[in-house]
Motif scaffolding. Structure first.
Motif, PDB file in Angstrom:
ATOM      1  N   VAL A 253       0.851  -1.431   0.203  1.00  0.00           N
ATOM      2  CA  VAL A 253       0.056   0.322  -0.188  1.00  0.00           C
ATOM      3  C   VAL A 253       1.094   1.164   0.174  1.00  0.00           C
ATOM      4  CG1 VAL A 253      -1.626   1.388   1.579  1.00  0.00           C
ATOM      5  CG2 VAL A 253      -2.449  -1.138   1.108  1.00  0.00           C
ATOM      6  N   PHE A 254       1.619   1.356   0.699  1.00  0.00           N
ATOM      7  CA  PHE A 254       2.499   2.609   0.927  1.00  0.00           C
ATOM      8  C   PHE A 254       3.888   2.986   0.502  1.00  0.00           C
ATOM      9  CE2 PHE A 254       0.681   1.785   5.080  1.00  0.00           C
ATOM     10  CZ  PHE A 254      -0.393   2.760   5.072  1.00  0.00           C
ATOM     11  N   SER A 255       4.072   1.494  -0.187  1.00  0.00           N
ATOM     12  CA  SER A 255       5.597   1.551  -0.850  1.00  0.00           C
ATOM     13  C   SER A 255       6.201   1.344  -2.163  1.00  0.00           C
ATOM     14  CB  SER A 255       6.631   0.671  -0.382  1.00  0.00           C
ATOM     15  OG  SER A 255       7.253   1.057   1.984  1.00  0.00           O
ATOM     16  N   HIS A 256       4.760   0.998  -2.644  1.00  0.00           N
ATOM     17  CA  HIS A 256       4.738   0.391  -4.159  1.00  0.00           C
ATOM     18  C   HIS A 256       3.816   1.068  -4.886  1.00  0.00           C
ATOM     19  CE1 HIS A 256       6.967  -1.433  -7.576  1.00  0.00           C
ATOM     20  NE2 HIS A 256       5.688  -2.283  -7.678  1.00  0.00           N
ATOM     21  N   SER A 257       2.468   1.044  -3.577  1.00  0.00           N
ATOM     22  CA  SER A 257       1.455   2.405  -4.693  1.00  0.00           C
ATOM     23  C   SER A 257       0.299   1.099  -5.420  1.00  0.00           C
ATOM     24  CB  SER A 257       1.916   3.448  -5.461  1.00  0.00           C
ATOM     25  OG  SER A 257       2.549   4.215  -4.671  1.00  0.00           O
ATOM     26  N   ILE A 258       0.506  -0.407  -4.825  1.00  0.00           N
ATOM     27  CA  ILE A 258      -0.771  -0.971  -5.574  1.00  0.00           C
ATOM     28  C   ILE A 258      -1.940  -0.432  -4.878  1.00  0.00           C
ATOM     29  CG2 ILE A 258      -1.524  -3.097  -4.554  1.00  0.00           C
ATOM     30  CD1 ILE A 258       1.694  -2.868  -6.385  1.00  0.00           C
ATOM     31  N   GLY A 259      -2.211   0.182  -4.127  1.00  0.00           N
ATOM     32  CA  GLY A 259      -3.754   0.630  -3.736  1.00  0.00           C
ATOM     33  C   GLY A 259      -4.491   0.176  -3.151  1.00  0.00           C
ATOM     34  N   THR A 260      -5.872   0.097  -2.318  1.00  0.00           N
ATOM     35  CA  THR A 260      -6.560  -0.005  -1.495  1.00  0.00           C
ATOM     36  C   THR A 260      -7.629  -0.250  -2.094  1.00  0.00           C
ATOM     37  OG1 THR A 260      -7.456   2.060  -0.914  1.00  0.00           O
ATOM     38  CG2 THR A 260      -4.818   1.099   0.335  1.00  0.00           C
ATOM     39  N   ASP A 261      -7.598  -0.637  -3.688  1.00  0.00           N
ATOM     40  CA  ASP A 261      -8.624  -1.404  -4.059  1.00  0.00           C
ATOM     41  C   ASP A 261      -8.583  -2.580  -5.125  1.00  0.00           C
ATOM     42  OD1 ASP A 261      -6.683  -0.580  -6.114  1.00  0.00           O
ATOM     43  OD2 ASP A 261      -7.880  -0.603  -7.877  1.00  0.00           O
ATOM     44  N   ILE A 262     -10.063  -3.375  -5.062  1.00  0.00           N
ATOM     45  CA  ILE A 262      -9.342  -4.774  -5.719  1.00  0.00           C
ATOM     46  C   ILE A 262     -10.833  -4.636  -6.191  1.00  0.00           C
ATOM     47  CG2 ILE A 262      -9.010  -5.427  -2.844  1.00  0.00           C
ATOM     48  CD1 ILE A 262     -11.823  -6.828  -2.343  1.00  0.00           C
ATOM     49  N   GLN A 263     -10.465  -5.853  -7.083  1.00  0.00           N
ATOM     50  CA  GLN A 263     -11.241  -6.856  -8.182  1.00  0.00           C
ATOM     51  C   GLN A 263     -12.406  -7.040  -7.634  1.00  0.00           C
ATOM     52  OE1 GLN A 263      -9.787  -8.319 -11.949  1.00  0.00           O
ATOM     53  NE2 GLN A 263     -11.395  -8.542 -12.906  1.00  0.00           N
ATOM     54  N   ILE A 264     -13.619  -6.842  -8.064  1.00  0.00           N
ATOM     55  CA  ILE A 264     -15.080  -8.002  -7.927  1.00  0.00           C
ATOM     56  C   ILE A 264     -15.008  -8.647  -8.705  1.00  0.00           C
ATOM     57  CG2 ILE A 264     -17.480  -7.979  -7.416  1.00  0.00           C
ATOM     58  CD1 ILE A 264     -15.819  -6.364  -5.442  1.00  0.00           C
ATOM     59  N   PRO A 265     -15.323 -10.485  -8.596  1.00  0.00           N
ATOM     60  CA  PRO A 265     -15.332 -11.207  -9.716  1.00  0.00           C
ATOM     61  C   PRO A 265     -15.736 -11.331 -10.631  1.00  0.00           C
ATOM     62  CG  PRO A 265     -14.947 -12.034  -7.110  1.00  0.00           C
ATOM     63  CD  PRO A 265     -14.888 -10.622  -7.066  1.00  0.00           C
ATOM     64  N   PHE A 266     -15.826 -11.598 -11.636  1.00  0.00           N
ATOM     65  CA  PHE A 266     -17.251 -11.768 -13.035  1.00  0.00           C
ATOM     66  C   PHE A 266     -17.258  -9.798 -13.029  1.00  0.00           C
ATOM     67  CE2 PHE A 266     -17.974 -15.013  -9.790  1.00  0.00           C
ATOM     68  CZ  PHE A 266     -17.349 -16.526 -10.722  1.00  0.00           C
ATOM     69  N   THR A 267     -16.113  -9.300 -13.126  1.00  0.00           N
ATOM     70  CA  THR A 267     -16.857  -7.453 -13.416  1.00  0.00           C
ATOM     71  C   THR A 267     -15.530  -7.004 -13.677  1.00  0.00           C
ATOM     72  OG1 THR A 267     -16.618  -6.386 -11.696  1.00  0.00           O
ATOM     73  CG2 THR A 267     -18.732  -7.592 -11.724  1.00  0.00           C
ATOM     74  N   ASN A 268     -15.709  -5.845 -14.205  1.00  0.00           N
ATOM     75  CA  ASN A 268     -14.852  -4.891 -14.415  1.00  0.00           C
ATOM     76  C   ASN A 268     -14.459  -4.180 -13.143  1.00  0.00           C
ATOM     77  OD1 ASN A 268     -13.771  -5.597 -17.072  1.00  0.00           O
ATOM     78  ND2 ASN A 268     -15.527  -4.879 -18.147  1.00  0.00           N
ATOM     79  N   LEU A 269     -15.430  -4.520 -12.357  1.00  0.00           N
ATOM     80  CA  LEU A 269     -15.520  -3.161 -11.273  1.00  0.00           C
ATOM     81  C   LEU A 269     -14.454  -3.487 -10.229  1.00  0.00           C
ATOM     82  CD1 LEU A 269     -19.592  -3.281 -10.370  1.00  0.00           C
ATOM     83  CD2 LEU A 269     -18.249  -1.807 -11.900  1.00  0.00           C
ATOM     84  N   PHE A 270     -14.165  -2.507  -9.737  1.00  0.00           N
ATOM     85  CA  PHE A 270     -12.739  -1.905  -8.407  1.00  0.00           C
ATOM     86  C   PHE A 270     -13.324  -1.545  -7.209  1.00  0.00           C
ATOM     87  CE2 PHE A 270     -10.549  -3.443 -12.367  1.00  0.00           C
ATOM     88  CZ  PHE A 270      -9.382  -4.302 -11.451  1.00  0.00           C
ATOM     89  N   ILE A 271     -13.693  -1.912  -6.647  1.00  0.00           N
ATOM     90  CA  ILE A 271     -13.834  -0.829  -5.260  1.00  0.00           C
ATOM     91  C   ILE A 271     -12.776  -0.470  -4.598  1.00  0.00           C
ATOM     92  CG2 ILE A 271     -16.145  -2.512  -5.405  1.00  0.00           C
ATOM     93  CD1 ILE A 271     -15.092  -3.804  -3.300  1.00  0.00           C
ATOM     94  N   ASP A 272     -12.882   0.686  -3.700  1.00  0.00           N
ATOM     95  CA  ASP A 272     -11.059   1.052  -3.563  1.00  0.00           C
ATOM     96  C   ASP A 272     -12.359   1.021  -1.663  1.00  0.00           C
ATOM     97  OD1 ASP A 272      -9.899   2.428  -1.858  1.00  0.00           O
ATOM     98  OD2 ASP A 272      -9.610   3.855  -2.815  1.00  0.00           O
ATOM     99  N   LEU A 273     -11.680   0.453  -0.349  1.00  0.00           N
ATOM    100  CA  LEU A 273     -11.699  -0.059   0.743  1.00  0.00           C
ATOM    101  C   LEU A 273     -11.527   0.719   1.389  1.00  0.00           C
ATOM    102  CD1 LEU A 273     -10.897  -3.609   0.667  1.00  0.00           C
ATOM    103  CD2 LEU A 273     -12.884  -3.055   0.594  1.00  0.00           C
ATOM    104  N   ASN A 274     -10.207   1.588   0.915  1.00  0.00           N
ATOM    105  CA  ASN A 274      -9.976   3.266   1.646  1.00  0.00           C
ATOM    106  C   ASN A 274      -8.899   2.228   2.939  1.00  0.00           C
ATOM    107  OD1 ASN A 274     -10.251   5.090   0.389  1.00  0.00           O
ATOM    108  ND2 ASN A 274     -12.350   4.824   0.625  1.00  0.00           N
ATOM    109  N   TRP A 275      -9.530   3.073   4.256  1.00  0.00           N
ATOM    110  CA  TRP A 275      -8.835   2.297   5.283  1.00  0.00           C
ATOM    111  C   TRP A 275      -8.656   0.381   5.785  1.00  0.00           C
ATOM    112  CZ3 TRP A 275     -11.953   0.025   8.938  1.00  0.00           C
ATOM    113  CH2 TRP A 275     -13.607   0.772   9.283  1.00  0.00           C
ATOM    114  N   ALA A 276      -9.744   0.463   4.985  1.00  0.00           N
ATOM    115  CA  ALA A 276     -10.417  -1.254   5.431  1.00  0.00           C
ATOM    116  C   ALA A 276      -9.563  -2.500   4.990  1.00  0.00           C
ATOM    117  CB  ALA A 276     -11.409  -1.452   4.990  1.00  0.00           C
TER     118      ALA A 276
END
Length: 328
Positions: A136-159
């Motif tokens: 999250v902090f050193s490589h900027s992977i981000g806090t979003d994850i893909q929802i299977p079977f969709t093109n949607l990514f949701i950002d979980l932020n602090w969670a």
């Protein structure tokens, strides 16, 4: 793509050679596995089979990665991000180290239960937290994850951090539970490695580093299976199974697909869930749901051979991986 197969072939050949050299050493050191009494009675015949064999594919992967890294630099090409590859190897080796301590206590100190639950959980938690914070902090992977079977990514932020840590802890221990039959964890994980290699090349999140890591993981496991298939000449031990858990989770997180593990890692999930259900049912009702858990032992008690269980569980994994690759 060519370098991926070179890496896989290198890992396979190194693992095949390491097995020839390493297994006799384990025999001489008397690093034999003690079979727990609560397991199937016929597993007693496996007692004394060398354990800690996970070092075979771990060494193969590390050497293959080093060889390909040097070859890439000499050729003036850049196949993978060194920092990402380093962290994938680091999270895997960190869990292998925890497994080694556990194996050492069981095999050398003759304490069959190994590390206490709190000790193992604490070490695993620190390894997971360290990897997730790096992502999250050193490589900027981000806090979003893909929802299977969709093109949607949701950002979980602090969670995201607690979520990812829980995913890693659950997955690593599920892979560990899967390692109960000759070649089972090796074969299932090899199939999943191929899935991640293809997804990271042609999926929604392209990551050549994950593709390369998955390739050498596949090659190393294939070489290890020469000795780990039924009847096993060596067991991977917690050293190997925890390494595999860390490897699979690391790839899933870098690809932003931790939820995909629930599907392609269905066998892992069922192994873990069967233990939870068995323990819960017995404590609440005094009755057992399965003849024995984890679930691969249930099928053994039903009369299935180890080979049959490994083949069917691997085919289930293959079909789910194909489904996820085509649809997910």
């Amino acid at each position: 793509m060519e370098m991926l197969w070179i890496g896989a072939l290198a890992a396979f050949l190194i693992a095949a050679v390491c097995g020839v050299l390493f297994i006799p050493i384990l025999h001489r050191l008397k690093f034999g596995q003690e079979i727990r009494e609560e397991g199937p009675k016929w597993h007693a015949a496996k007692s004394g089979t060398p354990t800690m064999g996970g070092f075979i594919f771990i060494a193969a992967m590390l050497l293959a990665a080093a060889v390909c890294y040097v070859a890439e630099r000499i050729g003036g090409r850049t196949l993978f991000a060194t920092s990402q590859l380093g962290m994938l190897l680091a999270i895997s080796v960190a869990y292998a180290a925890i497994g080694f301590i556990d194996d050492y206590i069981k095999v050398i100190l003759k304490r069959n239960l190994g590390l206490t639950a709190s000790q193992k959980f604490g070490l695993q938690f620190l390894a997971a937290l360290g990897f997730v914070c790096w992502a999250v902090f050193s490589h900027s992977i981000g806090t979003d994850i893909q929802i299977p079977f969709t093109n949607l990514f949701i950002d979980l932020n602090w969670a995201y951090i607690p979520f990812a840590v829980i995913v890693i802890l659950a997955s690593v221990n599920s892979v560990n539970l899967t390692d109960g039959l000759d070649g089972l964890a090796s074969t299932v994980t090899a199939v999943i490695a191929i899935f991640y290699m293809l997804v990271s090349q042609f999926g929604r999140v392209i990551n050549p580093t994950v593709a390369f890591f998955a390739a050498i993981l596949f090659g190393g496991l294939l070489g290890f299976l020469i000795y780990n298939k039924y009847p096993a000449k060596v067991f991977m031990g917690d050293t190997g199974s925890l390494f595999l858990g860390g490897a699979v989770c690391g790839m899933a997180i870098l690809l932003k697909q931790p939820l995909t593990l629930l599907i392609v890692g269905f066998v892992y999930v069922m192994e873990s869930l069967s233990v939870i259900l068995q323990v819960g049912s017995y404590k609440l009702t005094g009755k057992r749901i399965f003849k024995m858990s984890p679930i691969h032992h249930h099928f053994e008690m039903c009369g299935w051979s180890e080979k049959k269980i490994v083949v069917i569980f691997s085919l289930i994994t293959l079909l789910l991986c194909m489904f996820m690759y085509l649809v997910g």
